[in-house]
Design an enzyme around this catalytic site. Structure first.
Site, short mmCIF file in Angstrom:
data_model
loop_
_atom_site.label_atom_id
_atom_site.label_comp_id
_atom_site.label_asym_id
_atom_site.label_seq_id
_atom_site.Cartn_x
_atom_site.Cartn_y
_atom_site.Cartn_z
N HIS A 1 4.33 -5.09 13.04
CA HIS A 1 3.46 -6.00 13.79
C HIS A 1 2.24 -5.24 14.30
CE1 HIS A 1 7.31 -8.55 14.81
NE2 HIS A 1 6.95 -8.64 13.54
N TRP B 1 0.89 -1.16 0.00
CA TRP B 1 0.00 0.00 0.00
C TRP B 1 0.93 1.22 0.00
CZ3 TRP B 1 -5.21 -0.33 -0.52
CH2 TRP B 1 -5.80 -1.58 -0.30
#
Length: 570
Positions: free
Chosen positions: A506, A63
Site C-alpha cells: 500500500h 517490476w
C-alpha cells in the site's frame, strides 16, 4: 500526433482517467503502460482468476528489479548495519495493482478523509469523497446511502454459507472474543468482523482495466492505449511539461500534449519527478541533476501499513478446495480498536487467509494477517540510485519508525494467538507459528513447475505424522522464532516483529497533496505539481496520509474525483 492529455501509467488511476477524460469526444488522450495489455477478450487466466495468488506471484506482471528496505535505515550512523533489501511486488501490467491484488474493495474510515482535509487537502473530506466512492462501484449486495449501483467496478461479499471450515472457525473465534458481526464492511465504520468486500463478479476479478477500459471505451477514436511502453523522461519547455519520451517495444518515441499526468504509483511517480529535476535541492545536486523546481516533499514521507502474520497448519477437513464455490482465500476480516488514546476507532485490521499461497503447501497453511490500519510511521522516502531511467530508485519505508505501531503489533499478535488457541480454531488447525514473508517464501512462491513439484513433496510429508510435521515446521518453515518463544518473552516478540514486519503493498504519500504554504506539499488539491505547469500526479502518492484501507479503492476514488476536476477546468 499531439494530445490533450498523456497519462503515464495504466494502473488503477490511469485506467479511470483514460476512460473519464476520453468520454469528452474532443479530448485526445494517450495512455502509456510499461506492461502488457489485458484486453477484454484476452485476459490472462491468472489475472481473471477469482483466486489472486497466481497473478500476484507471476513475474510477468511485476517490476522484477524493484527491491526496498522495510526496516528502519539509519542515516545518522554510517557504521550501522543496513537492513536487508526485500522484493516489493509492484504491478507492471494494464490495470496495475487491480490486476494482481487480493481484490479487496474497502474504503477506509471517514476520519481518514477528514484528516486529509485537516492536513491541507481542502475539498477532500469524507462528505466530499463519499460520492466518488459510490461512483466507482456497482454494489451487488446493498442499496443504501453508503453504496453506488451504477459504477464500473462490481462489489460483493461471499455469503457465510459458502465459507470454508477454516473461515467459519475464525469467525466463531472472533465472536467468542466478543466482536460483533457486521454484514457490510463498507457500511457504518465500526468494530467487528465481516465478509470482506471484493471487486469481483461471477467468480472473476474485475480490474480497473476491465471495468474502465472495456471494448466500448477502447473503440473511442480519441483514446490511444500504448502498452509495452516505458516512459523514459518528461519533456519540458522552460518550466512547462509538454510531453514524454518513451520506449515503445524497444523504440524511442516522443509524444507531445497540453498536459501530462503521472499515474505510476508512490514509488515510480516521484522517481520521474526527481529525474526531471523536481524535488529536494540537496538530493538533485548530489545526483548531478539541474534543479527545475525546488519541491522538498518529492519522495518524502512514504508510507505503507506495517504488517505481521500468525500462521498455522490446517487440518484436512477444514482446507480450501478448488471445488469451493468462491475459491476465495480471504473471506473474513476483523476491524478493531487498539484504544490507543490518540488513535481513531478501527485502527487495527486482521485478514484471515485460509490458503497462504497457490501451491500445495500454501493450501495447508492458514494465516491471520494483521496490519496497523492507522499507522503513524511516516518517515519513508524514495530517492534516485542513478540518473539512468532504467534504474529502480532507492526505497526506504522505515516501517515501525513510530513506537506506537510496534506496540500495537505486539498487542495484536498476542490477541491473535489467544484466538488461534481458542476452541473454534484449535479444532481445525495445529502447530501455530510466527510467520515471515522471507526470501525463501518468495522464491517458493514464484509460479513454475519446479516449485509445483517441490511443494507437492513437502506437502505429502506435512500431512504425515504429527511429530514429523512439527519438526518440519520448526526446522524449515519457522525463521528464527518459535511460537513458544514469542509468547513467553516480550523481547523475543519485539525482535520477531521488528524483523518480520513488512508492508502490505500500500505504498502511498510520497507526493502529498496540500496547501500552498506547506513546504512538503508536492501537488495542490487539483493534483498540479508545484513549481511547474502542464504536469499533474494522480495516484496513491498524493494521499496526505495512507487511509485505513487497502489502497485500491481510495486510488479509484481519487482518480474519479480528479477526472471531474480536470474536465471542469475546460
Amino acid at each position: 500526433m499531439d494530445y490533450d492529455t498523456i497519462i503515464v501509467g495504466g494502473g488503477s488511476a490511469g485506467s479511470v482517467l483514460a476512460n473519464r477524460l476520453s468520454a469528452r469526444s474532443a479530448h485526445r488522450v494517450l495512455l502509456l503502460e510499461a506492461g502488457q495489455d489485458t484486453p477484454p477478450d484476452n485476459v490472462p487466466k491468472e489475472i481473471s482468476d477469482t483466486y489472486p495468488g497466481t497473478a500476484y506471484f507471476d513475474p510477468r506482471f511485476h517490476w522484477t528489479d524493484l527491491k526496498v528496505h522495510t526496516q528502519i535505515v539509519s542515516h545518522n550512523n554510517p557504521d550501522a548495519e543496513r537492513p536487508p533489501l526485500r522484493k516489493y511486488e509492484q504491478a507492471r501490467v494494464l490495470g496495475g495493482g487491480s490486476s494482481i491484488n487480493g481484490q479487496m474493495a474497502n474504503r477506509g474510515a471517514p476520519t481518514d478523509y477528514d484528516e486529509w482535509e485537516a492536513r491541507g487537502a481542502e475539498g477532500w473530506s469524507w462528505k466530499n469523497v463519499l460520492p466518488y466512492f459510490k461512483k466507482v462501484e456497482r454494489d451487488l449486495d446493498f442499496e443504501d446511502e453508503w453504496h453506488g449501483k451504477e459504477g464500473r467496478i462490481p462489489v460483493r461479499r461471499i455469503p457465510q454459507q459458502h465459507w470454508n471450515a477454516h473461515a467459519k472457525a475464525a469467525a466463531a473465534a472472533f465472536e467468542l472474543a466478543g466482536f460483533k458481526y457486521l454484514p457490510d464492511q463498507n457500511g457504518e465504520f465500526t468494530d467487528g468482523y465481516f465478509p470482506v468486500t471484493i471487486s469481483n463478479a461471477e467468480e472473476k476479478r474485475v480490474s480497473a482495466a476491465l471495468g474502465y477500459l472495456d471494448a466500448a471505451t477502447r473503440a473511442r477514436r480519441n483514446l490511444t492505449i500504448s502498452t509495452n511502453t516505458q516512459a523514459k523522461s518528461l519533456v519540458f519547455e522552460g518550466t512547462r511539461c509538454v510531453g514524454v519520451v518513451a520506449v515503445v517495444d524497444g523504440q524511442e518515441q516522443e509524444f507531445r500534449a497540453k498536459e501530462v499526468i503521472l499515474s505510476c504509483g508512490a514509488i515510480h511517480s516521484p522517481a520521474h519527478l526527481l529525474r526531471a529535476g523536481i524535488g529536494p535541492v540537496g538530493h538533485l545536486r548530489d545526483m548531478g541533476i539541474p534543479v527545475l523546481a525546488a519541491v522538498e516533499g518529492v519522495g518524502q514521507r512514504l508510507m505503507d501499513h506495517p504488517s505481521i502474520s500468525l500462521s498455522s497448519f490446517i487440518r484436512r477437513s477444514a482446507r480450501m478446495r478448488d471445488s469451493d464455490p468462491s475459491r476465495r482465500h480471504i473471506l473474513v476480516g476483523l476491524r478493531y480498536s487498539s484504544n490507543l488514546p490518540e488513535a481513531p476507532k478501527g485502527d487495527m485490521f486482521v485478514a484471515v487467509a485460509s490458503k497462504s499461497a497457490w501451491h500445495a503447501v500454501g493450501v495447508q497453511i492458514a494465516s491471520m494477517l494483521a496490519f496497523v490500519n492507522k499507522t503513524y510511521s511516516e518517515t519513508g522516502q524514495v530517492r534516485l540510485a542513478s540518473r539512468d531511467w532504467r534504474s529502480e530508485p532507492v526505497v526506504e519505508f522505515n516501517l515501525l519508525s513510530d513506537r506506537r505501531d510496534l506496540d500495537r503489533l505486539m498487542n495484536c499478535f498476542k490477541m491473535m494467538a489467544a484466538m488461534q488457541m481458542s476452541p473454534p480454531l484449535a479444532a481445525v488447525t495445529t502447530d501455530p507459528f510466527p510467520a515471515s514473508y522471507s526470501d525463501k517464501v518468495r522464491q517458493i512462491g514464484v509460479v513454475n513447475e519446479k516449485n509445483r513439484w517441490l511443494t507437492r513433496a513437502i506437502a505429502t510429508m506435512l500431512d504425515g505424522p504429527q511429530a514429523l510435521r512439527s519438526w518440519l515446521i520448526d526446522r524449515y518453515v519457522v525463521e528464527g522464532f518459535t511460537f513458544q518463544q514469542v509468547m513467553q518473552d516480550d523481547e523475543a516478540l519485539e525482535a520477531f516483529i521488528r524483523k518480520a514486519t513488512i508492508g502490505v503493498w500500500h505504498a502511498s504519500c510520497s507526493c502529498r497533496m496540500g496547501r500552498e504554504d506547506d513546504p512538503m506539499a508536492v501537488v495542490d488539491t487539483s493534483s498540479r505539481v508545484r513549481g511547474v505547469a502542464g504536469l499533474r500526479v494522480v495516484d496513491a502518492s498524493i494521499f496526505p496520509v495512507v487511509p485505513c484501507a487497502n489502497t485500491n479503492f481510495p486510488v479509484l476514488m481519487t482518480a474519479e474525483k480528479m477526472a471531474d476536476t480536470i474536465l471542469a477546468e475546460g
